[in-house]
Design an enzyme around this catalytic site. Structure first.
Site, PDB file in Angstrom:
ATOM      1  CD1 TRP A 124      -2.596   1.724   0.565  1.00 12.30           C
ATOM      2  CD2 TRP A 124      -1.885   1.897   2.679  1.00 12.30           C
ATOM      3  NE1 TRP A 124      -3.244   2.791   1.142  1.00 12.30           N
ATOM      4  CE2 TRP A 124      -2.829   2.923   2.442  1.00 12.30           C
ATOM      5  CE3 TRP A 124      -1.316   1.798   3.943  1.00 12.30           C
ATOM      6  CZ2 TRP A 124      -3.198   3.842   3.410  1.00 12.30           C
ATOM      7  CZ3 TRP A 124      -1.679   2.702   4.914  1.00 12.30           C
ATOM      8  CH2 TRP A 124      -2.611   3.711   4.652  1.00 12.30           C
ATOM      9  CG  ASP A 205      -2.313  -2.511   7.313  1.00 12.76           C
ATOM     10  OD1 ASP A 205      -3.377  -2.317   7.931  1.00 12.76           O
ATOM     11  OD2 ASP A 205      -1.906  -1.758   6.400  1.00 12.76           O
ATOM     12  CE  LYS A 241     -10.425   0.632   1.770  1.00 15.01           C
ATOM     13  NZ  LYS A 241      -9.519   1.307   2.686  1.00 15.01           N
TER      14      LYS A 241
END
Length: 358
Positions: A124, A205, A241
């Site tokens: 990311w 993560d 999300k």
């Protein structure tokens, strides 16, 4: 002038474009078939409950909402996990995934001087910024193999083995961003073996729990496996999300420690770092999470909505099975693998998949 952010800058350019057929594929935010932001029904219900309760807007403690911290650790690790019952987990509410990662980075910089973080290649886009800003040295481990369009497992293992002992290994718990490629359960076991052998610290993560497979438990299985081995683990969470709470900035940093005493000390130091950084976290989204995860009826509804969202994202099998177009399961495509001669063929495959796959 600073350059525009490579991800959020795309959204700014998109908003400035007035063309009626514009399409934003840059930012990782879920959209309806009408390409509108989606507010989960279960979030609307939780919002209504909060409105009816009429709760105040007083400051939260530095570590955040106690009810949120309890349910978020249970959601990640499993409510019956021994490390929770033994009070070996330090959980602090952070400013979504980014803020939680930044807190952990500051902890590493302060209490593990010289330790480096290994991040996947690619990863990311904001990971490198976070560690650079916290002055934490980082290097990369091999992850994506363009030849197989899959995981470079041997390269990954080799690079983790070669890292200085006591390094932090940043792992995507599920739905690897940006490749969409995750290790198999067997590969996760081997990754854990090497991390244990080298006395590294796994640093997860978790931005998409429940969003990858539709199952909260399945998507947390990698983290739980490391914890079950008795390892000390760092894990950042985000509810942007899976609950669509993008703007609420709701997440957490969890540190699974070797003892309750160590967990208490780690939590105190995370609070010490957070106080001058942002003082304390926001309450509204934390109450939404506490209500949804803590209420059996709302929790069941959330699972059903997540299955629907995950199912829509995963629905690109027709592209491969019928049209022999190969891509990652999150629908990302590499333009470098597309020739001009193949553009019309790809368009036909997309059109067919859109109209003929329920």
């Amino acid at each position: 002038m600073a350059p525009p952010d490579p991800i959020l800058g795309v959204s700014e350019a998109f908003k400035a474009d007035n063309h009626e057929l514009k399409l934003n594929l840059g930012v990782g935010a879920y959209r309806t078939e009408e390409l509108q932001p989606y507010v989960l029904n279960v979030v609307k219900k939780a919002d209504q409950l909060l409105l009816e309760k009429g709760e105040n807007r007083e400051y939260l403690p530095i570590e955040g909402l106690a009810a949120f911290n309890k349910v978020t650790a249970e959601l990640l690790l499993g409510a019956d996990n021994p490390v929770i019952k033994q009070q070996k987990v330090a959980t602090v509410q952070g400013l979504s995934g980014t803020g939680s990662l930044r807190l952990a980075a500051a902890l590493i910089e302060r209490y593990f001087p010289g330790a480096q973080v290994l991040i996947s290649s690619p990863t990311w886009g904001n990971h490198k910024n976070i560690f650079n800003d916290a002055r934490v040295p980082w290097s990369e481990y091999r992850y994506y193999d363009p030849k197989t369009v899959g995981l470079d497992f041997e390269g990954m293992i080799s690079d983790i083995k070669a890292a200085p002992e006591g390094s932090f290994i940043l792992l995507h718990g599920c739905a690897h961003n940006p490749t969409g490629i995750d290790p198999t359960p067997e590969q996760w076991e081997k990754i854990a073996d090497v991390i244990q052998e080298k006395n590294h610290i796994p640093f997860f993560d978790i931005a998409y729990q429940g969003f990858a497979s539709g199952s909260l438990d399945a998507d947390a299985s990698s983290v739980r496996m490391f914890v079950a081995r008795g390892m000390e683990v760092v894990a950042a969470q985000s509810y942007s999300k899976n609950l669509g709470l993008y703007a609420e900035r709701i997440g957490a940093i969890n540190v699974v420690c070797s003892s309750p005493d160590a967990a208490a000390r780690v939590k105190s130091q995370l609070k010490r770092i957070a106080r001058p950084m942002y003082s304390n976290p926001p309450v509204h989204g934390a109450r939404i999470v506490a209500n949804v995860v803590g209420d059996p009826t709302l929790f069941k509804e959330w699972n059903e909505e997540m299955e629907m969202m995950a199912g829509r994202i995963k629905n690109c099998d027709n592209m491969t099975n019928k049209w022999h177009v190969y891509m990652t399961k999150d629908g990302r495509i590499s333009l470098a693998g597309l020739s001009l001669a193949k553009c019309e063929y790809l368009a036909d495959a997309i059109i067919d998949s859109y109209h003929n796959v329920s």
